[in-house]
Design an enzyme around this catalytic site. Structure first.
Site, PDB file in Angstrom:
ATOM      1  N   SER A  18       0.797  -1.226   0.000  1.00  0.00           N
ATOM      2  CA  SER A  18       0.000   0.000   0.000  1.00  0.00           C
ATOM      3  C   SER A  18       0.827   1.273   0.000  1.00  0.00           C
ATOM      4  O   SER A  18       0.340   2.310  -0.429  1.00  0.00           O
ATOM      5  CB  SER A  18      -0.949   0.003   1.195  1.00  0.00           C
ATOM      6  OG  SER A  18      -0.219  -0.152   2.397  1.00  0.00           O
ATOM      7  N   HIS A  30      -5.492  -3.775  -2.009  1.00  0.00           N
ATOM      8  CA  HIS A  30      -5.344  -2.738  -3.044  1.00  0.00           C
ATOM      9  C   HIS A  30      -5.409  -3.300  -4.454  1.00  0.00           C
ATOM     10  O   HIS A  30      -5.243  -2.556  -5.418  1.00  0.00           O
ATOM     11  CB  HIS A  30      -4.028  -1.979  -2.850  1.00  0.00           C
ATOM     12  CG  HIS A  30      -4.101  -0.986  -1.748  1.00  0.00           C
ATOM     13  ND1 HIS A  30      -4.609   0.283  -1.906  1.00  0.00           N
ATOM     14  CD2 HIS A  30      -3.770  -1.090  -0.438  1.00  0.00           C
ATOM     15  CE1 HIS A  30      -4.570   0.928  -0.757  1.00  0.00           C
ATOM     16  NE2 HIS A  30      -4.066   0.115   0.152  1.00  0.00           N
ATOM     17  N   LYS A  42     -11.960  -0.035  -0.631  1.00  0.00           N
ATOM     18  CA  LYS A  42     -11.080   0.723  -1.530  1.00  0.00           C
ATOM     19  C   LYS A  42     -11.733   0.782  -2.914  1.00  0.00           C
ATOM     20  O   LYS A  42     -12.661   1.546  -3.109  1.00  0.00           O
ATOM     21  CB  LYS A  42      -9.686   0.112  -1.503  1.00  0.00           C
ATOM     22  CG  LYS A  42      -9.149   0.098  -0.055  1.00  0.00           C
ATOM     23  CD  LYS A  42      -7.728  -0.271   0.077  1.00  0.00           C
ATOM     24  CE  LYS A  42      -7.326  -0.587   1.506  1.00  0.00           C
ATOM     25  NZ  LYS A  42      -7.431   0.504   2.448  1.00  0.00           N
TER      26      LYS A  42
HETATM   27  C1  LIG Z   1      -2.685  -3.793   2.358  1.00  0.00           C
HETATM   28  C2  LIG Z   1      -3.879  -3.452   3.190  1.00  0.00           C
HETATM   29  N1  LIG Z   1      -4.531  -4.437   3.830  1.00  0.00           N
HETATM   30  C3  LIG Z   1      -5.610  -4.182   4.591  1.00  0.00           C
HETATM   31  C4  LIG Z   1      -6.087  -2.901   4.746  1.00  0.00           C
HETATM   32  C5  LIG Z   1      -7.279  -2.657   5.615  1.00  0.00           C
HETATM   33  O1  LIG Z   1      -8.413  -2.451   4.845  1.00  0.00           O
HETATM   34  P1  LIG Z   1      -9.659  -1.651   5.423  1.00  0.00           P
HETATM   35  O2  LIG Z   1      -9.400  -0.205   5.187  1.00  0.00           O
HETATM   36  O3  LIG Z   1     -10.819  -2.204   4.677  1.00  0.00           O
HETATM   37  O4  LIG Z   1      -9.726  -1.956   6.892  1.00  0.00           O
HETATM   38  C6  LIG Z   1      -5.463  -1.849   4.100  1.00  0.00           C
HETATM   39  C7  LIG Z   1      -5.985  -0.458   4.265  1.00  0.00           C
HETATM   40  O5  LIG Z   1      -5.335   0.455   4.623  1.00  0.00           O
HETATM   41  C8  LIG Z   1      -4.322  -2.118   3.303  1.00  0.00           C
HETATM   42  O6  LIG Z   1      -3.671  -1.129   2.698  1.00  0.00           O
END
Ligand SMILES: Cc1ncc(COP(=O)(O)O)c(C=O)c1O
Length: 393
Positions: free
Chosen positions: A182, A210, A241
């Site tokens: 991310s 992502h 997202k």
């Molecule tokens: C790689 C990754 N996994 C999981 C998440 C968590 O997702 P959520 O925003 O739906 O809690 C994020 C969000 O920031 C992320 O970037």
């Protein structure tokens, strides 16, 4: 009178402020769109994860409103008591088909999907082999599991192999990687990690937060992109997202999902989604099927913007996705860069330690399908002039 036991927090905040690392919360005063109103200023928004513009898509709005009218605003309970609604099950069936797996379970967020799943699958005697840049929710889940955690340097499959070679025979082991990282926008070493998982009989898990809605046919994610269907035991995705709404999910075998129903703590101990959330997610899956042009436009915009940043001389790392970091190194400089861009009409969040390693601070950009060419050209002009002003290029 008792001294304020939280006094130390004021000192820590003052220290962050002195180092230029204190982040104010930018406030969005209207819709989450490509050009948006933050803190009273209309800016080109390069900070949301709204890759396809679905947060404001008419079909999602209409379906959410319909569910709101039919079912009310809340689910009223955790899934395991009275909070499993037919619309939750419908969404899970659609997601399982989307990910080409037998079954799926939805969590309140991507964070709880990762943390709840890793902590349920592994326990004290087990081993977790994890990429150094994996998301915080994976790290927290790993810690909660009490399993041994061995971290391999980012994308270094040789180092992962060395960890597996050195483990006790037969130890239950999870290999885990983000699909798209991310903060850097590069891809996990998934094909090679799948080979390791097969050779060493490990569980293979991918966090495709992502990548879902972005990579692969109709946005099925990196597992589809790399042709790894059937070789990843646990696929996590998020609905927060590219899908534009809220939530996370785990897709995999029926046994995996039934086990998570019994043991994943966020599923057992936290209330399920409001029905309108599930309805909007169902509409988003329809849009992915019926409007393939959105994903094509996302990639066209991402290629244009990434190329523009590179030709201005910025260090954009190894990104292969619509996430493009502009790496400047020093944390205070990244925050100043972000602030100056904001004043110039571009919102690109500054990100420093501990979200990224010390010395790797950056401004992170995310392009969406709904940015116009004018938005992106304007943003590149501002990057050029603020970058020159701060001596970055
Ligand atoms: C790689 C990754 N996994 C999981 C998440 C968590 O997702 P959520 O925003 O739906 O809690 C994020 C969000 O920031 C992320 O970037």
């Amino acid at each position: 009178m008792r001294r304020d036991p939280l006094e130390f927090l004021t000192a820590e905040l003052a220290q962050l402020n002195e180092r230029g690392l204190l982040r104010p919360l930018r406030v969005l005063e209207a819709e989450q769109t490509a050009r948006a109103l933050f803190d009273g200023r209309s800016v080109v928004n390069l900070s949301s994860n709204n890759y396809l513009g679905l947060t404001t898509h008419p079909r999602l709005r209409a379906q959410a409103l319909d569910a709101l009218a039919k079912y009310g605003v809340g689910s009223g309970s955790v899934r395991t008591i009275a909070g499993t609604m037919a619309i939750h099950l419908e969404l899970e069936q659609r997601l399982a088909a989307f990910k080409k797996t037998d079954a799926c379970v939805v969590f309140q967020s991507g964070f709880t999907a990762n943390a709840g799943t890793v902590s349920a699958l592994l326990s004290r005697d087990d081993l977790i082999v994890s990429d150094a840049l994996n998301h915080a929710s994976i790290i927290d889940g790993a810690r909660l599991s009490r399993a041994a955690i061995k971290v391999f340097p980012h994308r270094d499959v040789g180092a992962a192999r060395a960890i597996l070679d050195a483990r006790p025979r037969g130890q239950r082991t999870l290999i885990i990687s983000d699909g798209v990282f991310s903060m850097d926008g590069d891809l996990g070493a998934l094909p090679a990690l799948c080979e390791l998982a097969e050779e060493f009989s490990c569980i293979m898990m991918v966090d495709d937060a992502h990548a879902s809605g972005v990579f692969g046919a109709q946005g099925r994610g990196t597992v589809d992109h790399f042709g790894l269907h059937g070789r990843v035991d646990v696929q996590v995705g998020t609905l927060s997202k590219a899908i534009g709404v809220l939530g996370g999910y785990v897709a995999g075998s029926r046994a995996l999902i039934e086990f998570l129903h019994q043991r994943a703590r966020p599923f057992l101990f936290s209330t399920s989604h409001p029905p309108a959330v599930a309805a909007a997610c169902l509409a988003a899956l329809d849009v992915l099927e019926s409007e393939p042009g959105l994903i094509a436009q996302l990639w066209e915009n991402a290629a244009f913007f990434k190329q523009g940043l590179r030709s201005l001389g910025f260090d954009t790392g190894q990104s292969e996705s619509p996430i493009t970091p502009v790496i400047v190194g020093d944390g205070a400089l990244a925050m100043r860069f972000s602030d100056r861009l904001f004043q110039a009409g571009v919102f690109a969040q500054g990100i420093g330690y501990p979200t990224v390693p010390e010395g790797k601070a950056r401004v992170r950009t995310i392009v969406t399908a709904t940015h116009t060419r004018e938005d992106l050209e304007f943003a590149l002009q501002q990057f050029a002039s603020v970058g020159r002003e701060l001596g970055i290029t």
